[in-house]
Motif scaffolding. Structure first.
Motif, short mmCIF file in Angstrom:
data_model
loop_
_atom_site.label_atom_id
_atom_site.label_comp_id
_atom_site.label_asym_id
_atom_site.label_seq_id
_atom_site.Cartn_x
_atom_site.Cartn_y
_atom_site.Cartn_z
N UNK A 107 0.84 -1.19 0.00
CA UNK A 107 0.00 0.00 0.00
C UNK A 107 0.88 1.24 0.00
N UNK A 108 0.26 2.39 -0.21
CA UNK A 108 1.03 3.63 -0.21
C UNK A 108 1.76 3.82 1.11
N UNK A 109 1.16 3.39 2.20
CA UNK A 109 1.76 3.56 3.51
C UNK A 109 2.75 2.47 3.87
N UNK A 110 2.71 1.33 3.18
CA UNK A 110 3.59 0.21 3.52
C UNK A 110 3.84 -0.61 2.26
N UNK A 111 4.94 -0.30 1.55
CA UNK A 111 5.20 -0.96 0.28
C UNK A 111 6.70 -1.13 0.06
N UNK A 112 7.03 -1.94 -0.93
CA UNK A 112 8.41 -2.11 -1.34
C UNK A 112 8.43 -2.84 -2.68
N UNK A 113 9.59 -3.34 -3.08
CA UNK A 113 9.74 -4.03 -4.35
C UNK A 113 9.50 -5.53 -4.16
N UNK A 114 8.71 -6.11 -5.04
CA UNK A 114 8.46 -7.55 -5.03
C UNK A 114 8.99 -8.17 -6.31
N UNK A 115 9.24 -9.48 -6.24
CA UNK A 115 9.65 -10.26 -7.39
C UNK A 115 8.75 -11.48 -7.47
N UNK A 116 8.19 -11.73 -8.65
CA UNK A 116 7.34 -12.90 -8.87
C UNK A 116 7.88 -13.71 -10.04
N UNK A 117 7.62 -15.00 -10.00
CA UNK A 117 7.89 -15.86 -11.15
C UNK A 117 6.57 -16.35 -11.69
#
Length: 364
Positions: A107-117
Motif C-alpha cells: 500500500x502507499x503507507x507500507x510498500x516495497x519491491x516484489x519479485x514474482x515468477x
C-alpha cells in the motif's frame, strides 16, 4: 509503421565524447503505451513489454501490439515511480516458459519491491508466485530499483532502491533498502551469499550502499556484473558490482541534494567502492544493454545506457575498467528513454517514458 532517417547527434556532456558517423533508421513498432518500463524478446519472435500502470503487453512476431494485456499479472501498487517494472525471461525460457516480474507491492503507507515468477502459457501467466519481497515496508512511491540480471551460476540479482526518504538505511544490512540482492530462481537464498549466517544481516544481500539501481547486466565476455544508479543532483554512477562490497551511499557521493544542500562532504572513503564512472550533471540512467551485434559493428562491446533527464542513449566504451570514450546517441528523438535492448539481429529497441510511450526500433 512510422519511420525516419536520422544522423547521429552527439551532445557535449561528460567525459571525452567523440563522434562516429552513423546513419540509422528509426521505426515506431508500438505506441500509446502508458509509461512502458521494460522489454523482453521472445525466442519464437515478438516481445513482451511492461507498462508501469500494471499491464504486461505482447507485441507479436509480426510486430502487432495485441489490444488486450496478458492475464495473470500480480497485484501491483501504482504510485509515482512504483508499478510494474521489469519483465525478464528465464535463461531456459524456451524449455520452461518461466519469466520474472518486478513490481511495487503493498500500500502507499507500507510498500516495497516484489519479485514474482510465472510461466507464459497460451498468452496467459500461470503458476504465478511471489518469491521475494524487500523489507522493510516503507511509505511513499519512490526509488524501487527493479532491474533483474541472471548470473552464470543459475542465480539472479534484483536491484533495489533506498526509498528516497530512507537513504541512511542503505548502510543498514538489517534491511534490503539501497541494495542488490542475489537469489536462486525459486526465491531461496544461495548459501554462498556474502553475509549468510551473520546476525542482523539480511541473507539475500549481495551488495549495499546504493541509491536507486535501475540498470544491471552480466558481461559474459569479461565475466563481470555492471550496474548503474541514480545520484541525487549529480553523481549518477556506473559500478562494477562484486559480492560483499559497499558502494558508499550516502556516506560518499559526487552529488548534492536537490535543494543544493551537501549530503556528504566526502566522495571517497576507505572501504567504500569508487564508481567506474560518474555523471555530473545527472543524466538519470534508466536501463542498460551490452551491444553485441553485427548491425552496428562500430559499437561492438559498448554499454548502451538509456537516460531520462539526458534524453539520449549514452554509449560507453570500456577498456578493462577504464572509460575509453562516450557518446550520446538518438538525442534528436527528444524523448526520455526508459529502457534499451539489443535484438538478436543487432537492432536496438528503445522504450520512451511517456503516458503515450512508444517502442522504437533502431536499425540500418
Amino acid at each position: 509503421m512510422k519511420a525516419l532517417q536520422s544522423a547521429l547527434l552527439i551532445a557535449g556532456l561528460g567525459l571525452g565524447l567523440t563522434a562516429h558517423a552513423a546513419d540509422y533508421r528509426v521505426e515506431t513498432l508500438a505506441e500509446g503505451l502508458e509509461f512502458p518500463w521494460s522489454l523482453a524478446f521472445l525466442p519464437e519472435g515478438g516481445m513482451l513489454v511492461t507498462e508501469r500502470a500494471g499491464r504486461l503487453r505482447l507485441i507479436d512476431a509480426e510486430g502487432r501490439l495485441q489490444a488486450e494485456p496478458l492475464n495473470g499479472v500480480p497485484s501491483v501498487l501504482v504510485e509515482r515511480q512504483g508499478g510494474l517494472m521489469e519483465v525478464a525471461l528465464d535463461p531456459e525460457f524456451a524449455e520452461n516458459r518461466r519469466l520474472f516480474l518486478s513490481y511495487a507491492c503493498g500500500t502507499v503507507e507500507a510498500n516495497n519491491t516484489c519479485l514474482a515468477s510465472a510461466r507464459l502459457v497460451d498468452g496467459t501467466l500461470q503458476d504465478v508466485q511471489e518469491i521475494f519481497r524487500a523489507e522493510f515496508a516503507k511509505r511513499g512511491g519512490a526509488h524501487y530499483g527493479g532491474r533483474i540480471a541472471f548470473l552464470p551460476d543459475q542465480t539472479l540479482v534484483l536491484t533495489l532502491g533506498d526509498a528516497f526518504i530512507h537513504r541512511e538505511e542503505a548502510q543498514n544490512p538489517a534491511n534490503h533498502l539501497g541494495s542488490i540482492v542475489r537469489l536462486n530462481r525459486d526465491g531461496s537464498v544461495p548459501g554462498d551469499n556474502p553475509w549468510v549466517g551473520q546476525a542482523d544481516v539480511r541473507p539475500e544481500l549481495y551488495s549495499i550502499g546504493h541509491r536507486n539501481v535501475q540498470g544491471v547486466l552480466w558481461d559474459a565476455a569479461n565475466h563481470r556484473l555492471l550496474a548503474h544508479e541514480h545520484g541525487p543532483r549529480g553523481g549518477d554512477e556506473l559500478n562494477l558490482i562484486e559480492s560483499g562490497n559497499n558502494y558508499g551511499w550516502p556516506k560518499i557521493t559526487y552529488g548534492v541534494d536537490y535543494s543544493g544542500a551537501v549530503i556528504s562532504p566526502y566522495s571517497e572513503m576507505e572501504g567504500l567502492q569508487q564508481p567506474l564512472l560518474q555523471w555530473t550533471p545527472s543524466i538519470a540512467p534508466s536501463g542498460m544493454a551490452l551491444y553485441q551485434g553485427e548491425m552496428f559493428p562500430e559499437w561492438q562491446g559498448s554499454l548502451l545506457v538509456s537516460t531520462l533527464a539526458g534524453q539520449h542513449v549514452r554509449r560507453v566504451s570500456l577498456d578493462g575498467l577504464q572509460v575509453r570514450e562516450q557518446e550520446s546517441l538518438f538525442s534528436e528523438l527528444g524523448e526520455r528513454i526508459r529502457d534499451v535492448r539489443v535484438a538478436a539481429d543487432g537492432s536496438i529497441h528503445l522504450l520512451t517514458d511517456s503516458p503515450q510511450g512508444r517502442v522504437l526500433r533502431i536499425s540500418r
